[in-house]
Design a protein around this motif. Structure first.
Motif, PDB file in Angstrom:
ATOM      1  N   MET A   1       0.832  -1.209   0.000  1.00  0.00           N
ATOM      2  CA  MET A   1       0.000   0.000   0.000  1.00  0.00           C
ATOM      3  C   MET A   1       0.862   1.252   0.000  1.00  0.00           C
ATOM      4  N   ILE A   2       1.974   1.173   0.774  1.00  0.00           N
ATOM      5  CA  ILE A   2       2.795   2.374   0.948  1.00  0.00           C
ATOM      6  C   ILE A   2       3.369   2.853  -0.383  1.00  0.00           C
ATOM      7  N   VAL A   3       3.648   1.889  -1.324  1.00  0.00           N
ATOM      8  CA  VAL A   3       4.250   2.303  -2.599  1.00  0.00           C
ATOM      9  C   VAL A   3       3.266   3.126  -3.414  1.00  0.00           C
ATOM     10  N   TYR A   4       1.974   2.755  -3.345  1.00  0.00           N
ATOM     11  CA  TYR A   4       0.983   3.516  -4.104  1.00  0.00           C
ATOM     12  C   TYR A   4       0.895   4.944  -3.576  1.00  0.00           C
ATOM     13  N   ILE A   5       0.924   5.045  -2.214  1.00  0.00           N
ATOM     14  CA  ILE A   5       0.828   6.381  -1.614  1.00  0.00           C
ATOM     15  C   ILE A   5       2.052   7.212  -1.983  1.00  0.00           C
ATOM     16  N   LEU A   6       3.237   6.571  -1.961  1.00  0.00           N
ATOM     17  CA  LEU A   6       4.451   7.305  -2.332  1.00  0.00           C
ATOM     18  C   LEU A   6       4.374   7.785  -3.776  1.00  0.00           C
ATOM     19  N   CYS A   7       3.811   6.923  -4.624  1.00  0.00           N
ATOM     20  CA  CYS A   7       3.635   7.283  -6.028  1.00  0.00           C
ATOM     21  C   CYS A   7       2.754   8.512  -6.159  1.00  0.00           C
ATOM     22  N   PHE A   8       1.665   8.513  -5.390  1.00  0.00           N
ATOM     23  CA  PHE A   8       0.747   9.643  -5.442  1.00  0.00           C
ATOM     24  C   PHE A   8       1.419  10.897  -4.896  1.00  0.00           C
ATOM     25  N   VAL A   9       2.268  10.721  -3.869  1.00  0.00           N
ATOM     26  CA  VAL A   9       3.015  11.862  -3.339  1.00  0.00           C
ATOM     27  C   VAL A   9       3.909  12.447  -4.431  1.00  0.00           C
ATOM     28  N   LEU A  10       4.543  11.542  -5.208  1.00  0.00           N
ATOM     29  CA  LEU A  10       5.399  12.009  -6.310  1.00  0.00           C
ATOM     30  C   LEU A  10       4.574  12.811  -7.323  1.00  0.00           C
ATOM     31  N   PHE A  11       3.349  12.340  -7.572  1.00  0.00           N
ATOM     32  CA  PHE A  11       2.439  13.065  -8.470  1.00  0.00           C
ATOM     33  C   PHE A  11       2.183  14.474  -7.924  1.00  0.00           C
ATOM     34  N   LEU A  12       1.907  14.545  -6.614  1.00  0.00           N
ATOM     35  CA  LEU A  12       1.624  15.848  -6.012  1.00  0.00           C
ATOM     36  C   LEU A  12       2.865  16.750  -6.051  1.00  0.00           C
ATOM     37  N   VAL A  13       4.058  16.134  -5.876  1.00  0.00           N
ATOM     38  CA  VAL A  13       5.296  16.909  -5.983  1.00  0.00           C
ATOM     39  C   VAL A  13       5.390  17.550  -7.361  1.00  0.00           C
TER      40      VAL A  13
END
Lengths: 112, 147, 495
Positions: free
Chosen positions: A1-13
């Protein structure tokens, strides 16, 4: 799950960079980051646990494979990103020729 | 001719030898797109990078003499047109756009997988030339130092 | 069998134009003229002969969930006709206009790519293919906005490119989430599977799509790129961008995805209502203070898109009828107004309304057609704009949304005020301006007269007999929502 959230964080970055940065080149880099995060998410969605790459070669036994379709989509999306980046860089270079600056706060002839 | 242009002699010599190998590798990737990872786009990028190597090592004037940009441009448009024409031939022979009308051959042979091989070659030419032309045009722009 | 030609013809034309580059420009002109004419004839022919059935075409023969599928139903045919009418008149207008900028083949090649993208987005039935074709249209649009090579144009194009890319990646993220939830990319299959998955997924997908496609359609919180891009582009391209690009890429896809795929969830319809109303009011308020003719028109595009979104948000068949009808009407009169602005610009060399004047003597055709278009956009009967706005406002009242109807009327009155300003200061002003020679040739006049005639002719579509064959099938496709699944997957009409 954490990888998906990190991916989304990268999107927000990426979105944060594209909106707040004042330098044309930094904006272009942010847009590239945006693209990479979406591609990464595509590849993560294709992942199946304990499976191998979806390539058939001579003499290989057939095992469970990861979903090959998103990988094909990501290739297409990379091509489109290349086009986006080339277009943005060309426009940025031309803007520099005209305004002698990369700072968007000084590129403001259009108003209203 | 343009001795003062480009990089040092070492870089030029290495480039002169290596560019053909890189081109060959790019061609290999293009031709084996239906058998192994790679294909038209990846191989085309490698071809463009080989040419970019020459551009960096020898400078812009040399490349302009060595390669005719007009010819590359024609090649690019021709490849793009061929892609559509191969697609239309699919409509003629099997009734679907981009339909497969060549023999599928045997698995793991170079000449197999129907129209995928010609399409890969066409895409390889298109990507190689157009990417190089993009870089060539970007290198044309002269930028004075800003404030 | 006609379906793939909407993509093949303009794509092949673009490549052939670039192949014979360096030869005479006349070839490029003729090729693109022939291609747009062929597309116009094809789209009208398929509108007349399809009998509003759903026709599917599978690319390279792969069966439906595996390959790319092209779908044609009434909504598709209707949008295709709209796109190709504007493309035809824009090419007709460009032949002479573009000579005053810098005449070469690149313009025509890019124009054809723009057309490829728009036609492709309209005919495709596959989510990822939609994304790819949308990007083709957008790249051509970025390059065409910067075509004049002036500093302002590069600035506008850069802004457009940045905003366009961000919205494209949001859409791509939405497609990724859709794929992971449903394992399909074909829209009909997605629509079939989506009710079975978690409701949160529908919410996320809808939120990403509404952000992405509203940015493409330039409704208010996402509008900042539109006035710059649409006013900086060459006039025929402004007509294309404002007339059909924001509709093919924005409104059409919103209709298709939110009605046919997501089954029109209540919360998103409310979002459309709010976005639409804000767009109507703020767009028109921003427009009324402008003195640059093209910039004024660009702000009016935002406001008119608001009406279409309002119609979509109401969600009743009458509201959708108004929205679809306004889509066609806005394409016609806004295209005409942008062509007028181009004619004025090359005749007088200015876009400032205060410096214009005496135009009914210098440019009789332009000033007459602009009067028709102005009356049409501000909603004066018997022109087409009146009927579509009336239908939307009646639909709002019937759906018990009186405030939205009220705001719609306010917006329409302010539009009228703003176009009275255009006519008073621009076309009917008393400044005496000397112009050496008449630069407007018959082809430009013909393009403007064609669109002006259509402004009056399309208002006939509200007459019941004609409405039943033109607009009602389109409304039934949208209003029947997920009936689309059965029509596409039925396989009865496959050819």
């Amino acid at each position: 799950m954490i990888v998906y959230i990190l991916c989304f964080v990268l999107f927000l970055v990426g979105i944060y960079g594209a909106i707040t940065k004042r330098d044309l080149i930094k904006i272009i880099l942010s847009i590239s980051i945006l693209g990479y995060s979406v591609n990464l998410l595509f590849i993560l969605f294709a992942y199946r646990s304990e499976s191998i790459y979806p390539i058939l070669s001579k003499g290989k036994e057939i095992l469970p494979m990861v979903d090959p379709l998103p990988q094909a989509l990501v290739l297409t999306s990379i091509v489109i990103e290349l086009g986006t980046t080339a277009m943005l860089v060309a426009l940025a270079v031309r803007l520099f020729e005209k305004y002698k600056t990369f700072d968007i706060t000084q590129i403001r002839r259009l108003k209203g | 001719m343009h001795k003062h242009e480009g990089m040092t002699l070492i870089v030029k010599t290495v480039t002169r030898i290596s560019v053909w190998m890189i081109l060959l590798y790019g061609t290999y990737i293009v031709f084996h797109g239906h058998l192994s990872p790679g294909g038209g786009f990846a191989g085309g990028v490698i071809i463009a990078l080989a040419l970019l190597n020459v551009l960096l090592a020898y400078g812009r004037n040399f490349v302009t003499e060595w390669l005719s940009i007009k010819f590359l441009h024609g090649l690019e448009s021709l490849a793009a047109s061929f892609f559509v024409i191969i697609g239309i031939l699919g409509m003629v022979y099997v009734g679907y756009f981009l339909g497969n009308y060549l023999s599928k051959g045997e698995l793991f042979n170079l000449l197999s997988a129907g129209t995928i091989l010609p399409l890969n070659i066409v895409i390889g030419i298109k990507v190689g030339t157009s990417l190089f032309i993009v870089i060539w045009f970007l290198s044309e722009l002269k930028i004075d130092k800003g404030e | 069998m006609i379906l793939p030609y909407y993509i093949i013809i303009p794509l092949l034309t673009a490549f052939i134009i670039s192949l014979i580059a360096g030869k005479k420009d006349i070839y490029a002109i003729w090729l693109s003229f022939i291609a747009t004419t062929a597309l116009l004839i094809l789209s009208i022919y398929s509108l007349l002969t399809s009998k509003h059935e759903t026709i599917t075409y599978t690319m390279s023969g792969w069966k439906i969930p595996f390959g790319i599928v092209l779908v044609q139903d009434a909504l598709t045919s209707f949008t295709l006709v709209t796109v190709n009418i504007i493309a035809f008149t824009a090419i007709l207008f460009s032949i002479n206009y573009i000579r005053y900028l810098s005449s070469d083949w690149k313009y025509y090649a890019l124009f054809m790519l723009l057309l490829t993208g728009m036609n492709g987005v309209v005919v495709t039935g596959d989510l990822f293919n939609l994304y790819v074709l949308m990007e083709i249209a957008l790249f051509a649009a970025f390059a065409l906005v910067a075509y004049g090579s002036r500093a302002e144009e590069f600035e506008a194009a850069f802004k457009y490119a940045v905003m366009g890319s961000i919205s494209s990646f949001m859409i791509l993220l939405g497609i990724a989430v859709t794929y992971s939830a449903t394992s399909y990319l074909t829209m009909a299959k997605v629509a079939e599977v989506l009710p079975l998955v978690d409701k949160k997924v529908v919410f996320w997908v809808g939120a990403l799509f509404i952000a992405g496609f509203s940015l493409k359609a330039a409704s208010i919180p996402f509008h900042s790129w539109l006035p710059d891009a649409h006013s900086s582009a060459p006039a025929p391209i402004s007509a294309m961008l404002s007339g059909v690009l924001i509709k093919a890429l924005g409104i059409y896809v919103l209709l298709r995805i939110f009605y046919n795929v997501l089954d029109a969830p209540e919360i998103f319809l409310k979002a459309f209502l709010v976005l639409g109303t804000i767009s109507i009011l703020i767009g028109v308020f921003l427009a009324i203070g402008q003195w640059d003719f093209k910039r004024l028109l660009a702000y009016h595009s935002i406001s008119q898109i608001g009406y279409i979104l309002l119609g979509i948000g109401i969600g009743t068949p009458l509201g959708i009828l108004g929205a679809v009808f306004h889509l066609l009407n806005h394409a016609i009169f806004k295209g005409l107004l942008f062509l007028n602005s181009g004619a004025v610009e090359i005749a007088l060399g200015t876009r400032d309304l205060r410096k214009m004047g005496n135009l009914s003597k210098i440019l009789p055709v332009t000033s007459q057609t602009s009067l028709i278009a102005s009356l049409s956009i501000s909603g004066i009967p018997p022109f087409n704009g009146f009927f579509s706005k009336l239908i939307i406002i009646i639909a709002a009242i019937e759906a018990n949304l009186p405030w939205y109807a009220f705001f719609g009327i306010i917006g329409s009155l302010l539009t009228l005020a703003s176009f009275m300003k255009v006519q008073r200061y621009g076309f009917k002003a008393e400044n005496v301006i000397e112009v050496a020679s008449n630069k407007i040739d018959w082809r430009m006049n013909l393009a403007m007269i064609l669109l002006a005639a259509l402004c009056i002719l399309t208002s006939m579509m509200v007459i019941p007999g004609i409405r039943e064959v033109t607009l009602d099938p389109v409304v039934s496709v949208v209003a029947n929502k997920t009936e689309y699944i059965k029509l596409v997957l039925g396989g009865l009409n496959e050819n």
